[in-house]
Design an enzyme around this catalytic site. Structure first.
Site, PDB file in Angstrom:
ATOM      1  N   CYS A   1       0.799  -1.238   0.000  1.00 31.20           N
ATOM      2  CA  CYS A   1       0.000   0.000   0.000  1.00 31.20           C
ATOM      3  C   CYS A   1       0.826   1.280   0.000  1.00 31.20           C
ATOM      4  CB  CYS A   1      -0.963  -0.026   1.178  1.00 31.20           C
ATOM      5  SG  CYS A   1      -1.951  -1.529   1.188  1.00 31.20           S
TER       6      CYS A   1
ATOM      7  N   HIS B   1      -2.795   8.238   5.844  1.00 26.16           N
ATOM      8  CA  HIS B   1      -3.171   6.977   5.195  1.00 26.16           C
ATOM      9  C   HIS B   1      -4.611   6.634   5.593  1.00 26.16           C
ATOM     10  CE1 HIS B   1      -2.259   3.337   3.059  1.00 26.16           C
ATOM     11  NE2 HIS B   1      -2.369   2.551   4.117  1.00 26.16           N
TER      12      HIS B   1
ATOM     13  N   HIS C   1      -9.856   1.800   0.205  1.00 23.89           N
ATOM     14  CA  HIS C   1      -8.410   1.633   0.177  1.00 23.89           C
ATOM     15  C   HIS C   1      -8.024   1.028  -1.168  1.00 23.89           C
ATOM     16  CE1 HIS C   1      -4.372   1.108   1.046  1.00 23.89           C
ATOM     17  NE2 HIS C   1      -4.399   0.435   2.178  1.00 23.89           N
TER      18      HIS C   1
END
Lengths: 397, 290
Positions: free
Chosen positions: A158, A291, A324
């Site tokens: 990620c 994030h 996400h």
């Protein structure tokens, strides 16, 4: 001391569930629109349903069936980045162009139907294999635009999109390229859906980054692309410089493979490294794109780092609009950060409503007007990776 | 940009660095491995067995080669300061990906293996390495079939040039699986080519820094014209001359074996060699003067 030097950003684009273009995304986020839905791209066999943020097929300008969805998302964003830069491929003919793209799920051999057929001793189809071989994100861009410069596919889960931009900027700084097409891309898939569910970090409801009652993440998909340019390329092409990459830092936690260090060890080291090649101080940062996945562990750790290093800096989380998007997230959010500085407005952190006492601070909860010159965008990942970009906005002549 | 190879570590079906060196120096075609699978039992030399639990084969190969590279430079017990980790691969931990697919297919999504899923993420081997070394550090992983090794070397050179790190463990890893072998045969058939060398696996790690002492110096960003007076240890020529393809097998990161062979062949001399992947070249020069 790291080698310093800001890298120009002359194009910025993204596609995700929030919109087909960066402007569309900003418009929908600033007005608080968007919600995850039950997956339609694949069959869900789990008892509990975990909503996702799918990109409507109508958003895709490229839909080559011989390529993966990840590749088509990337091409859509890359084409848009060129369009909004005003630069054409013909303009770039005498320049050295690099490609640095991050991805996560797409780098894996995830063709489950082919694998299932092979396991059952049936002859496996060639098409999925050819599609895999043809869909490496970097190769896609190289082949589409006929390029032959440096290329790299970053697979840091990620943080991939953030890392790809940071690495691409270093290619410019060191004269390896005049232009770098940098970003990240990832598609939703049955594999990542079941995988994240097995880790029990997906939420059965819309995600709530930094909220006291957050229950996990929603998966999403998309792509983000920045066009990076050297000073010489800017002089030659005379594009509008939309911003600069002024810092990049990356550090691993060396702690756990799927959970961040509880004291944000790697994140704080990445933040420190990002500032080392700049003249900036922590309090020069006007806002932070965190994030903010909405998992208990991620948000607690980021909250801790914010409190220690940026106690007075506003921060926002956008995954309540996008989900996400894994390897694309860092690139999409870098594009968002740039757009926020251009517009002087920051969207609300959708899903947040109640402060978590364990974090002790709240993200930007309402649409907020703010004059920003420096933004920081950070990403955390499996493997303990933590990566940070410092971006500069404003008018550049 | 220049950097020095201070240590080399290999975990391959044919063995390690010494076996490759013997082949390179003798210029005699090696015996073909009976099975193109790397054994990693020697990992216990560096990592206690209890810490090896749950570590997949791809990562074990990476760890063994990385520790061997550190050991080659006498740095296992005295790790370099400001270390970075860069790993490149063509396919990543494929078998672990298939293990996760197996768990979905065989047991259903409800019982899908969280361990296999998390370990199939391609940057996990770099994370495991930093965790076992106890070293929080910059780490990145590259996955591509086109020039994975030269791309990784370029990033290593940039990190050193920018002083993000002082030393880099740069590794190239790939593993074979039955499905990959079958698919390779299928693709070869489709292309009409004839390939007799089997798909293989293995890991090569280099300990890279900006010091002068070591096997060789690497110069990146070299054009082919700049290599006019350099004996070309091109991938094709080296493999052909020494029949290394038989030793190494078909593997996306073959360029790393080529680079190791070139460094071992010119160690302690003032000779140079060129190595390439596709159109990307670098020059390796012996450090006789150091």
């Amino acid at each position: 001391m790291l080698v310093s030097g800001a890298t120009n950003i002359i194009g910025s684009a993204c596609i995700c569930a929030a919109g087909a273009t960066l402007d569309d995304c900003m418009d929908s986020m600033l007005t608080g629109q968007g919600a995850p839905v039950a997956p339609t791209l694949f069959t869900c066999e789990l008892t509990e349903l975990y909503p996702v943020f799918e990109v409507p097929n109508g958003f895709l300008c490229n839909s080559n069936p011989l390529l993966s969805r990840t590749a088509n998302l990337l091409l859509t964003a890359a084409d848009d980045a060129f369009t909004n830069s005003g630069v054409t491929l013909r303009d770039l003919e005498s320049l050295k162009i690099g490609v640095c793209i991050g991805t996560s799920a797409r780098a894996s051999l995830n063709f489950i139907d082919t694998y299932r057929a092979w396991k059952q001793s049936e002859r496996s189809a060639s098409a999925p294999i050819h599609r895999y071989l043809a869909s490496n994100p970097t190769d896609i861009i190289i082949n589409q635009y006929g390029l032959d410069g440096p290329n790299q596919t970053v697979v840091n889960a990620c943080t991939s999109g953030t890392d790809a931009i940071g690495i691409g900027a270093s290619w410019i700084r060191h004269g390896l390229c005049d232009i770098v097409i940098a970003g990240g891309t990832d598609e939703l898939s049955e594999i990542s859906y079941n995988g994240f569910a097995s880790l029990m970090i997906t939420s059965p409801e819309p995600c709530r980054p930094f909220d006291k009652n957050r229950r996990g993440l929603n998966l999403g998909e998309g792509a983000g692309v920045l066009l990076l340019a050297s000073d010489d390329a800017v002089r030659k092409l005379s594009p509008i410089v939309r911003g600069k990459v002024v810092g990049y830092g990356t550090f691993g936690d060396a702690h756990h493979l799927t959970a961040p260090h509880p004291e944000a060890r790697g994140l704080k080291m990445a933040l420190k490294a990002a500032f080392e090649n700049t003249t900036l101080k922590y309090n020069d940062i006007d806002f932070i794109n965190v994030h903010g996945t909405g998992t208990p562990a991620n948000d607690s750790v980021e909250g801790l780092a914010m409190q220690e290093m940026f106690p007075d800096t506003p921060y926002s989380a956008t995954k309540g609009f996008t989900g996400h998007t894994l390897g694309a997230a860092g690139a999409i959010e870098a594009a968002f950060s740039l757009a926020c500085m251009e517009r002087g407005e920051i969207p609300p952190s959708k899903g947040f409503s109640e402060v978590d006492p364990g974090i002790g601070s709240s993200p930007i909860a309402e649409r907020t007007k703010m004059s920003c010159r420096y933004a920081l965008s950070q990403s955390l990942a499996f493997g303990g990776n933590n990566s940070v970009l410092i971006l500069e906005g404003g008018e550049f002549i | 940009m220049n950097m020095t190879i201070e240590g080399i570590g290999i975990a391959a079906p044919f063995g390690g660095k010494e076996e490759l060196k013997a082949t390179v120096l003798s210029k005699v075609s090696p015996s073909t491995p009976s099975l193109y699978k790397a054994t990693t039992d020697d990992l216990s030399t560096f990592v206690p067995a209890r810490k090896q639990r749950r570590i997949d084969h791809f990562t074990r190969m990476a760890l063994l080669a990385a520790y061997r590279a550190l050991d080659d430079a006498n740095k296992v017990d005295d790790l370099p300061q400001n270390l970075g980790i860069i790993i490149c691969t063509g396919y990543g931990p494929s078998q672990t990906t298939f293990d996760f697919l197996d768990s979905i297919i065989d047991d259903g999504p409800k019982l899908a293996s969280p361990l296999a899923f998390s370990h199939s993420v391609h940057n996990i081997p770099a994370g495991v390495l930093s965790l076992l070394l106890g070293t929080p550090c910059p780490q990145t992983t590259i996955c591509q079939l086109m020039n994975p090794v030269m791309t990784g070397i370029q990033t290593a050179a940039l990190w050193l040039a920018e002083k993000r790190v002082d030393t880099i463990l740069f590794g190239a890893v790939d593993e074979t699986t039955p499905l990959l072998e079958e698919n390779m045969d299928k693709l070869v058939l489709e292309s009409g080519c004839e390939v007799s060398t089997p798909v293989s696996e293995g890991a090569v790690f280099f300990l890279l820094n900006n010091q002068e002492r070591g096997y060789a110096t690497i110069e990146t960003s070299i054009s082919l014209s700049e290599l006019n007076n350099t004996p070309l240890f091109s991938h094709r020529e080296l493999l052909k001359t020494l029949n290394l393809e038989t030793l190494v097998g078909v593997i996306p990161v073959a360029g790393a074996f080529n680079l190791a062979a070139a460094a071992l062949s010119i160690e302690g001399t003032d000779r140079s060699a060129g190595c390439n992947e596709g159109n990307t070249w670098l020059r390796v020069s012996g450090n006789a003067h150091a």
